[in-house]
Every structure is written in C-alpha cells, then in structure tokens.
Design a protein around this motif. Structure first.
Motif, PDB file in Angstrom:
ATOM      1  N   ARG A  87      83.153  86.657  47.489  1.00 14.28           N
ATOM      2  CA  ARG A  87      83.023  87.679  46.464  1.00 14.28           C
ATOM      3  C   ARG A  87      81.647  87.744  45.704  1.00 14.28           C
ATOM      4  O   ARG A  87      81.186  88.753  45.693  1.00 14.28           O
ATOM      5  CB  ARG A  87      84.518  87.562  45.638  1.00 14.28           C
ATOM      6  CG  ARG A  87      84.407  88.701  44.677  1.00 14.28           C
ATOM      7  CD  ARG A  87      85.829  88.541  43.863  1.00 14.28           C
ATOM      8  NE  ARG A  87      85.879  89.394  42.785  1.00 14.28           N
ATOM      9  CZ  ARG A  87      86.979  89.665  42.028  1.00 14.28           C
ATOM     10  NH1 ARG A  87      88.048  88.596  42.080  1.00 14.28           N
ATOM     11  NH2 ARG A  87      87.020  90.428  40.804  1.00 14.28           N
ATOM     12  N   VAL A  88      81.745  86.674  45.268  1.00 14.93           N
ATOM     13  CA  VAL A  88      80.230  86.346  44.450  1.00 14.93           C
ATOM     14  C   VAL A  88      79.091  86.662  45.194  1.00 14.93           C
ATOM     15  O   VAL A  88      77.951  87.097  44.904  1.00 14.93           O
ATOM     16  CB  VAL A  88      80.309  84.989  43.657  1.00 14.93           C
ATOM     17  CG1 VAL A  88      78.960  84.620  42.836  1.00 14.93           C
ATOM     18  CG2 VAL A  88      81.540  84.753  43.059  1.00 14.93           C
ATOM     19  N   GLN A  89      78.770  85.962  46.447  1.00 19.12           N
ATOM     20  CA  GLN A  89      77.855  86.230  47.334  1.00 19.12           C
ATOM     21  C   GLN A  89      77.421  87.687  47.612  1.00 19.12           C
ATOM     22  O   GLN A  89      76.334  88.147  47.477  1.00 19.12           O
ATOM     23  CB  GLN A  89      78.062  85.538  48.594  1.00 19.12           C
ATOM     24  CG  GLN A  89      77.817  83.854  48.378  1.00 19.12           C
ATOM     25  CD  GLN A  89      77.810  83.386  49.914  1.00 19.12           C
ATOM     26  OE1 GLN A  89      77.897  84.041  50.812  1.00 19.12           O
ATOM     27  NE2 GLN A  89      77.648  81.920  49.853  1.00 19.12           N
ATOM     28  N   ILE A  94      75.633  80.925  42.471  1.00 17.81           N
ATOM     29  CA  ILE A  94      74.623  81.151  42.026  1.00 17.81           C
ATOM     30  C   ILE A  94      73.430  80.248  42.071  1.00 17.81           C
ATOM     31  O   ILE A  94      72.195  80.599  42.394  1.00 17.81           O
ATOM     32  CB  ILE A  94      74.885  81.807  40.458  1.00 17.81           C
ATOM     33  CG1 ILE A  94      75.706  82.758  40.347  1.00 17.81           C
ATOM     34  CG2 ILE A  94      73.450  82.224  40.008  1.00 17.81           C
ATOM     35  CD1 ILE A  94      76.051  83.189  38.990  1.00 17.81           C
ATOM     36  N   ASP A  95      73.645  79.000  41.842  1.00 12.96           N
ATOM     37  CA  ASP A  95      72.803  78.075  42.136  1.00 12.96           C
ATOM     38  C   ASP A  95      72.069  78.057  43.344  1.00 12.96           C
ATOM     39  O   ASP A  95      70.881  78.229  43.688  1.00 12.96           O
ATOM     40  CB  ASP A  95      73.214  76.659  41.522  1.00 12.96           C
ATOM     41  CG  ASP A  95      72.019  75.779  41.374  1.00 12.96           C
ATOM     42  OD1 ASP A  95      71.177  75.774  40.580  1.00 12.96           O
ATOM     43  OD2 ASP A  95      72.011  74.701  42.348  1.00 12.96           O
ATOM     44  N   MET A  96      72.952  78.278  44.414  1.00 10.77           N
ATOM     45  CA  MET A  96      72.286  78.164  45.777  1.00 10.77           C
ATOM     46  C   MET A  96      71.642  79.518  46.113  1.00 10.77           C
ATOM     47  O   MET A  96      70.462  79.144  46.683  1.00 10.77           O
ATOM     48  CB  MET A  96      73.513  77.850  46.788  1.00 10.77           C
ATOM     49  CG  MET A  96      74.075  76.599  46.907  1.00 10.77           C
ATOM     50  SD  MET A  96      75.229  76.343  48.179  1.00 10.77           S
ATOM     51  CE  MET A  96      76.625  77.409  47.869  1.00 10.77           C
ATOM     52  N   ALA A 146      85.594  92.034  35.951  1.00 12.63           N
ATOM     53  CA  ALA A 146      86.938  91.280  36.963  1.00 12.63           C
ATOM     54  C   ALA A 146      86.576  89.786  37.241  1.00 12.63           C
ATOM     55  O   ALA A 146      87.582  88.829  36.962  1.00 12.63           O
ATOM     56  CB  ALA A 146      87.392  92.064  38.088  1.00 12.63           C
ATOM     57  N   LEU A 147      85.350  89.640  37.757  1.00 16.08           N
ATOM     58  CA  LEU A 147      85.112  88.378  38.023  1.00 16.08           C
ATOM     59  C   LEU A 147      85.148  87.456  36.690  1.00 16.08           C
ATOM     60  O   LEU A 147      85.616  86.231  36.686  1.00 16.08           O
ATOM     61  CB  LEU A 147      83.611  88.109  38.568  1.00 16.08           C
ATOM     62  CG  LEU A 147      82.953  86.813  38.951  1.00 16.08           C
ATOM     63  CD1 LEU A 147      84.105  86.020  40.166  1.00 16.08           C
ATOM     64  CD2 LEU A 147      81.461  86.825  39.438  1.00 16.08           C
ATOM     65  N   ALA A 148      84.405  87.902  35.540  1.00 18.39           N
ATOM     66  CA  ALA A 148      84.507  87.145  34.388  1.00 18.39           C
ATOM     67  C   ALA A 148      86.000  86.738  34.021  1.00 18.39           C
ATOM     68  O   ALA A 148      86.260  85.589  33.469  1.00 18.39           O
ATOM     69  CB  ALA A 148      83.806  88.151  33.160  1.00 18.39           C
ATOM     70  N   ALA A 152      79.512  78.450  57.354  1.00 20.93           N
ATOM     71  CA  ALA A 152      78.841  79.768  57.267  1.00 20.93           C
ATOM     72  C   ALA A 152      78.478  80.277  55.838  1.00 20.93           C
ATOM     73  O   ALA A 152      77.754  80.981  55.805  1.00 20.93           O
ATOM     74  CB  ALA A 152      79.934  81.126  58.141  1.00 20.93           C
ATOM     75  N   LEU A 153      79.319  79.963  54.808  1.00 20.87           N
ATOM     76  CA  LEU A 153      79.162  80.631  53.404  1.00 20.87           C
ATOM     77  C   LEU A 153      78.200  79.446  52.710  1.00 20.87           C
ATOM     78  O   LEU A 153      77.781  79.935  51.440  1.00 20.87           O
ATOM     79  CB  LEU A 153      80.466  80.632  52.907  1.00 20.87           C
ATOM     80  CG  LEU A 153      81.187  81.908  53.219  1.00 20.87           C
ATOM     81  CD1 LEU A 153      82.701  81.662  52.420  1.00 20.87           C
ATOM     82  CD2 LEU A 153      80.569  83.001  52.968  1.00 20.87           C
TER      83      LEU A 153
END
Length: 359
Positions: free
Chosen positions: A256-258, A295-297, A274-276, A233-234
């Motif tokens: 989270r990134v999406q 991110i590439d996708m 926080a992600l960094a 699904a992701l």
C-alpha cells in the motif's frame, strides 16, 4: 513472524535480530563485479588504502567488507597465493575464526557500541571509540601483513568522530586498509570521500534475496516459500527489507505504501489520512515502523537512481527525509501523536520531488 525475546547477540547495533551477523557470513550473493574489482586491484598490487563501499541498506555491504578483511588478513601477498579465484576464506581458517570473534589483532571495527541488559546500543560512533580503536594503526601489523579497519557505517559517525577518522585516512600508515560502509556515500564527509576509491554495490534481485534467506538457517529457512517470494519482490533489493516483511499484514501495508510513494508528487489526502490512522497509538507502532522503513528504502533508491542529476536537485529530498526521521525520533521519545507526522511526511516528500522536477 513472531520474534524471540531479545538476546545478547541482538544487542549489537549492526546485527539484524536473529539473522547471522555480517562477520559470520562466508558467502556473497549478487556482488560478483565488486569482488572482481577488488581482487584485480589486489593482484596488480594497486590496492587503494581506503574504499567507500556504498549502496542501499541491507544489500550485503558489511558482509562484503568482512569478506575483504578476512581475505587480506589471510592472503596479504598476491605472489604467495597465485591460484586465488575469489575472496573466499574457509570458516575454519585461523584468520576467519579470529575475525568472527572480533579478536584478530590487525582488525579494527568502528561501530556503534553494543547494548547491555540495562541500556540499548549507542546512537553514534563516538570520537573516543575512534581514537582507541585506531591506536592499533600505530604499531606494525603481524607477519608484515595488512591492518584493516571496517567502519560500519559512515552514517553513524558524528562530526568529531568523522574528523578523527579523517586524520588517519589522510595520512595512513603503510599497509593499512580502510573499508568504509555507507548507505548514502554522497553524504559522507567530503574530505573522507575524496580520499577513497568508490565501490558501489547494487540492489539484489528478488532471486538473490531468496537465496540469501534460504542460507540464513533457522528460523528463516523454514518460512513458507510463497511468503518469502512476496517479501523478496517487495524488498527493493534489500535482504534486511525482505526479512522485515515476513508477515502477511506487513506485506499488505508495504504494498500500500509503495503504491502511494510511486504516485508522488501526487498525493491523495484521503489515502494518506487512512494510512495515518493505522499508525496511531500503541497499536500503530509496528505499522509506523514499517512505513518509515519503506519510505527510507524509497528515498535511498531514488537518490541512487537519480545520482547523475547532481546534488542540487536531490538536496531537497535528502533534507526532507532527514527532517522527517528527526521528527519521528522526537515523536517516539515524547510519545506524540504520529498522525500529523505521517501527513507532514507525505506532503514534504511531494514538495521535494516537485522541486527536483522543476530545478
């Protein structure tokens, strides 16, 4: 899921880990329309000499290319195979065995050179590799059939090797077929692109992805079905993306990134900081790899979805992502702190998307 030690097979740059190589796959899921288009051209005797097989990474483009190659080498003459319904060639067919072993005399595969025990795969398809491989096109194909060249992928060509390929594509010998796989067809050398028939493969549905994973064999078929469904699904239509997500922590990170990418060009600085932090140091290498893959996708999907807007509006996004990937490679080589890079990537992506909206 814990990975096995790297094997000789994994040294192939165009193979994903323990999964079967595209040339070892004999079924095709989710791309029936593309298959029908190619089969219709074959039946009508109107096969274009060069096909640009485009679409997002990890959806089966290389699998499709090898499927086409096997078929043409096994059935070069439509009149001799009137009952053919699809591009299937049985795994025990002599042509199929030779293609799987990369030993068919009329098949050329241009790809990054596999790694060895002492060094990894090459980073590009070099001009010398192109020249040596395409020498086969100067001879007559066996049994009067086709000579087939698979390029996997166009993104791995440098300027010199792309121009060497162009020379043959411009003036192809009789009964030669080029199958050029590309994750971003719009960025392929324009003179190559103009000589190809475009065949775009779409994203797979989550159900398609689950079916593919179930057919990959061990260890993929033993994955918990619920985890496999979440990964599918992701994965944004990509089997490779789903395979990379078969881990609870990785799935949580990608979700989270999406969510952050969907909200662009709005950026929550605290959220990005926080992600960094998750990507910092040696412990953050896997998190950074998952971040970059996600991110590439996202970028690839955005470019495909907005292709009708024209190159001018999408150029800033492409340029930002190329710059970001280069910076990521530099950070890896020089062992730099990845946290500033993560901040820069999100700010640059936001700026590129704002520019696209304003253009």
């Amino acid at each position: 899921m814990a990975r096995e030690p790297v094997s000789a097979q994994e040294m192939e740059a165009d193979r994903y880990g323990l999964a079967p190589h595209p040339r070892e796959r004999f079924d095709l899921v989710g791309h029936e329309e593309a298959e029908r288009s190619f089969l219709d051209a074959w039946r009508a005797g109107r096969l274009h000499h060069a096909w640009l097989i485009g679409g997002p990474r990890g959806i089966g483009k290389a699998t499709f290319a090898y499927r086409v190659a096997r078929f043409l080498l096994a059935y070069p003459d439509p009149a001799a195979a009137p009952d053919v319904q699809d591009l299937t060639v049985a795994p025990d067919h002599p042509v199929a065995r030779n293609v799987t072993a990369l030993s068919h005399p009329d098949l050329v595969v241009l790809r990054r050179t596999p790694g060895t025990d002492k060094k990894g795969p090459s980073s590009v398809i070099a001009i010398d590799s192109v020249r040596r491989a395409l020498a086969v096109f100067g001879s007559t194909a066996g049994a009067g059939g086709y000579r087939v060249c698979i390029v996997d992928s166009a993104e791995d060509l440098n300027v010199a090797s792309a121009n060497a390929l162009l020379k043959v594509v411009e003036e192809p010998p009789p009964r030669s077929i080029f199958l050029i796989v590309s994750h971003s067809p719009g960025r392929v050398l324009a003179t190559i692109r103009s000589r190809c028939r475009k065949l775009t493969l779409g994203e797979l549905t989550p159900g398609d992805i689950e079916r593919v994973m179930q057919r990959l064999g061990p260890p993929w078929d033993a994955i918990d079905p619920a985890l496999r469904a979440r990964a599918a699904a992701l994965a944004q239509g990509s089997v490779q993306g789903a395979l990379e997500l078969l881990d609870e922590e990785r799935i949580a990170l990608v979700e989270r990134v999406q969510g952050m990418l969907v909200r662009l060009p709005a950026v929550d600085l605290r959220e990005v900081l926080a992600l960094a932090e998750l990507t910092a140091g040696r412990d953050g290498e896997e998190a950074f790899a998952a971040l970059m893959a996600t991110i590439d996708m996202f970028v690839t999907r955005t470019i495909h979805e907005r292709a009708a807007e024209g190159a001018a509006r999408l150029a800033p996004l492409v340029e930002v992502w190329e710059k970001s990937r280069g910076a990521a490679r530099e950070a890896q080589v020089l062992n730099l702190d990845r946290r500033p890079l993560v901040l820069s990537i999100f700010n640059d992506l936001a700026g590129a998307l704002r520019h696209g909206e304003a253009a």
